[in-house]
Design a protein around this motif. Structure first.
Motif, PDB file in Angstrom:
ATOM      1  N   LEU A 152       0.854  -1.187   0.000  1.00 43.15           N
ATOM      2  CA  LEU A 152       0.000   0.000   0.000  1.00 43.15           C
ATOM      3  C   LEU A 152       0.891   1.238   0.000  1.00 43.15           C
ATOM      4  O   LEU A 152       1.732   1.407   0.893  1.00 43.15           O
ATOM      5  CB  LEU A 152      -0.897  -0.008   1.246  1.00 43.15           C
ATOM      6  N   ALA A 190     -13.616   2.849  -0.198  1.00 46.46           N
ATOM      7  CA  ALA A 190     -13.650   1.701   0.716  1.00 46.46           C
ATOM      8  C   ALA A 190     -13.242   0.439  -0.026  1.00 46.46           C
ATOM      9  O   ALA A 190     -14.083  -0.321  -0.504  1.00 46.46           O
ATOM     10  CB  ALA A 190     -15.052   1.550   1.308  1.00 46.46           C
ATOM     11  N   GLU A 245     -11.137  -1.814   1.438  1.00 46.30           N
ATOM     12  CA  GLU A 245     -10.692  -2.811   2.406  1.00 46.30           C
ATOM     13  C   GLU A 245     -11.376  -4.163   2.205  1.00 46.30           C
ATOM     14  O   GLU A 245     -10.712  -5.209   2.308  1.00 46.30           O
ATOM     15  CB  GLU A 245     -10.916  -2.296   3.831  1.00 46.30           C
ATOM     16  N   LEU A 248      -9.423  -6.067  -0.361  1.00 51.51           N
ATOM     17  CA  LEU A 248      -8.068  -6.483   0.028  1.00 51.51           C
ATOM     18  C   LEU A 248      -8.079  -7.543   1.123  1.00 51.51           C
ATOM     19  O   LEU A 248      -7.116  -8.321   1.238  1.00 51.51           O
ATOM     20  CB  LEU A 248      -7.264  -5.279   0.501  1.00 51.51           C
ATOM     21  N   ALA A 249      -9.126  -7.583   1.926  1.00 50.65           N
ATOM     22  CA  ALA A 249      -9.157  -8.486   3.077  1.00 50.65           C
ATOM     23  C   ALA A 249      -8.847  -9.943   2.717  1.00 50.65           C
ATOM     24  O   ALA A 249      -8.027 -10.594   3.387  1.00 50.65           O
ATOM     25  CB  ALA A 249     -10.509  -8.376   3.791  1.00 50.65           C
ATOM     26  N   GLY A 256      -8.549   1.609   9.996  1.00 49.25           N
ATOM     27  CA  GLY A 256      -8.943   1.158   8.672  1.00 49.25           C
ATOM     28  C   GLY A 256      -7.890   0.393   7.894  1.00 49.25           C
ATOM     29  O   GLY A 256      -7.148  -0.436   8.433  1.00 49.25           O
ATOM     30  N   LEU A 257      -7.847   0.692   6.603  1.00 45.44           N
ATOM     31  CA  LEU A 257      -6.976  -0.028   5.682  1.00 45.44           C
ATOM     32  C   LEU A 257      -5.511   0.095   6.070  1.00 45.44           C
ATOM     33  O   LEU A 257      -4.750  -0.877   6.009  1.00 45.44           O
ATOM     34  CB  LEU A 257      -7.200   0.499   4.261  1.00 45.44           C
ATOM     35  N   ARG A 258      -5.103   1.277   6.467  1.00 45.90           N
ATOM     36  CA  ARG A 258      -3.691   1.474   6.828  1.00 45.90           C
ATOM     37  C   ARG A 258      -3.286   0.553   7.976  1.00 45.90           C
ATOM     38  O   ARG A 258      -2.242  -0.107   7.901  1.00 45.90           O
ATOM     39  CB  ARG A 258      -3.451   2.931   7.203  1.00 45.90           C
ATOM     40  N   ARG A 265      -4.733  -2.222   8.939  1.00 49.05           N
ATOM     41  CA  ARG A 265      -4.842  -3.623   8.519  1.00 49.05           C
ATOM     42  C   ARG A 265      -3.588  -4.057   7.755  1.00 49.05           C
ATOM     43  O   ARG A 265      -3.051  -5.136   7.981  1.00 49.05           O
ATOM     44  CB  ARG A 265      -6.082  -3.770   7.627  1.00 49.05           C
ATOM     45  N   VAL A 266      -3.116  -3.190   6.872  1.00 48.84           N
ATOM     46  CA  VAL A 266      -1.936  -3.530   6.073  1.00 48.84           C
ATOM     47  C   VAL A 266      -0.670  -3.484   6.925  1.00 48.84           C
ATOM     48  O   VAL A 266       0.171  -4.395   6.875  1.00 48.84           O
ATOM     49  CB  VAL A 266      -1.815  -2.579   4.870  1.00 48.84           C
TER      50      VAL A 266
END
Length: 351
Positions: free
Chosen positions: A24, A94, A96, A99-100, A124-126, A128-129
């Motif tokens: 990311l 959105a 995520e 990508l999940a 959020g996404l940040r 999670r990654v």
């Protein structure tokens, strides 16, 4: 892997086989986000004979059809090797859910590179990654002097040019608001100097001087000295050129902090012009008068208040990205109005 530093990312570009399944690249400086994502994609795809090994997707496509990203990443490459999925212009959409599945069960023969906008730390996404062992994230912020120096060196070495010290210093002062603009301006300068073997200060002033009037510093200077007409014009041009609102606000915050350090010298007895000469980092010679002017208008308490307002505006742009340009414009115009009022009071008092 977790959050990458620029040097870690450079190692992945040098050896893309080491890259995790998902990378990311995000941040307020979209020019730098795009450049770094492209560098990794190009490196990973170098030498591939499969015309279908690279798949480009738009963020809107992924958000609308989350399953497609996983399908593309798990498709076996026609001629073997690693398949590359490049998701561009993800912004703050959105994605995520798309990508999940790739984070939970990383594909063995695919690299997914995602470009995103500014993402808040720890959410959020940040998050999670950054928390995942099979993924990595790189934050991209406005270039600093060292980043501009690297671009100057890269292009100068490629074109066999020597950049004189005063020309180099001027470039670092004039550029940095946007990576795409920085690289384009230095490329233009290298073309201008082609055949001479040398880049001089006069070359920088001749070729980049006009565009320098539209840099971030000029816009923030206009706000802090009450030059409302200049602020309106330069801010509009910055936004049209693609400079993001968070980048502008971050630059405003840095400039207010620099003014606070200069104002401390004034309150210790130095004249504003003398304080400018002692400020660190040094003030570019073309800005010295306007910075001295700002030092005479703002007290330390006023600058502290301005910094708090800017920080609040930065948070607001992250919460409401669709209104970020308006939030930024309102904040800078508020600063400009305050500066004009202070100037009027000084004139009325005969100072």
């Amino acid at each position: 892997m977790v959050a990458l530093k620029p040097r870690d990312f450079d190692r992945l570009v040098a050896d893309p086989a080491r890259a995790p399944a998902v990378v990311l690249v995000f941040g307020p400086e979209q020019g730098l986000v795009a450049e770094r994502a492209k560098a990794l994609v190009d490196a990973a795809n170098r030498g591939s004979s499969d015309p279908f090994s690279l798949v480009r997707l738009d963020g809107a496509e992924v958000a609308a059809d989350p399953g497609r990203l996983s399908d593309e990443a798990r498709t076996i490459a026609l001629f073997g090797g690693r398949r590359i999925i490049w998701v561009r212009d993800a912004g703050t959409r959105a994605i995520e859910p798309a990508l999940a599945p790739l984070l939970d069960a990383p594909p063995q023969d695919a690299l997914v590179v995602v470009e995103a906008g500014d993402l808040k730390k720890g959410t959020g996404l940040r998050k999670r990654v950054e928390d995942h062992a099979s993924a990595a994230a790189l934050a991209c912020y406005a270039d600093e002097a060292a980043d501009i120096e690297r671009i100057i060196e890269e292009i100068a070495r490629r074109d066999g040019l020597e950049v004189e010290a005063d020309a180099r210093a001027a470039l670092k002062d004039l550029l940095g608001a946007d990576r795409r603009q920085t690289r384009a301006e230095i490329e233009k300068l290298a073309l201008y100097a082609h055949g001479t073997g040398r880049v001089r200060l006069a070359d920088v002033e001749a070729l980049i001087g006009d565009s320098a009037a539209e840099t971030l510093d000029t816009t923030i200077d206009a706000a802090l000295t009450g030059a409302v007409a200049d602020l309106d014009r330069t801010l509009s041009r910055l936004l049209r050129a693609g400079t993001t609102a968070p980048s502008i606000l971050s630059a405003a915050l840095r400039q207010v902090h620099a003014l606070s350090r200069g104002r401390l010298l004034v309150e210790e007895g130095a004249a504003p012009a003398a304080a400018v000469e002692r400020m660190i980092p040094p003030v570019f010679f073309r800005r010295k008068q306007v910075v001295a002017d700002a030092l005479g208008l703002w007290s330390l308490a006023d600058l502290d208040t301005a910094a708090s307002r800017i920080e609040e505006a930065i948070v607001a742009t992250r919460r409401t990205a669709a209104l970020s340009d308006a939030i930024t414009g309102n904040l800078l115009m508020t600063l400009a109005s305050a500066a004009r009022a202070r100037r009027a009071r000084r004139r009325a008092a005969g100072r």
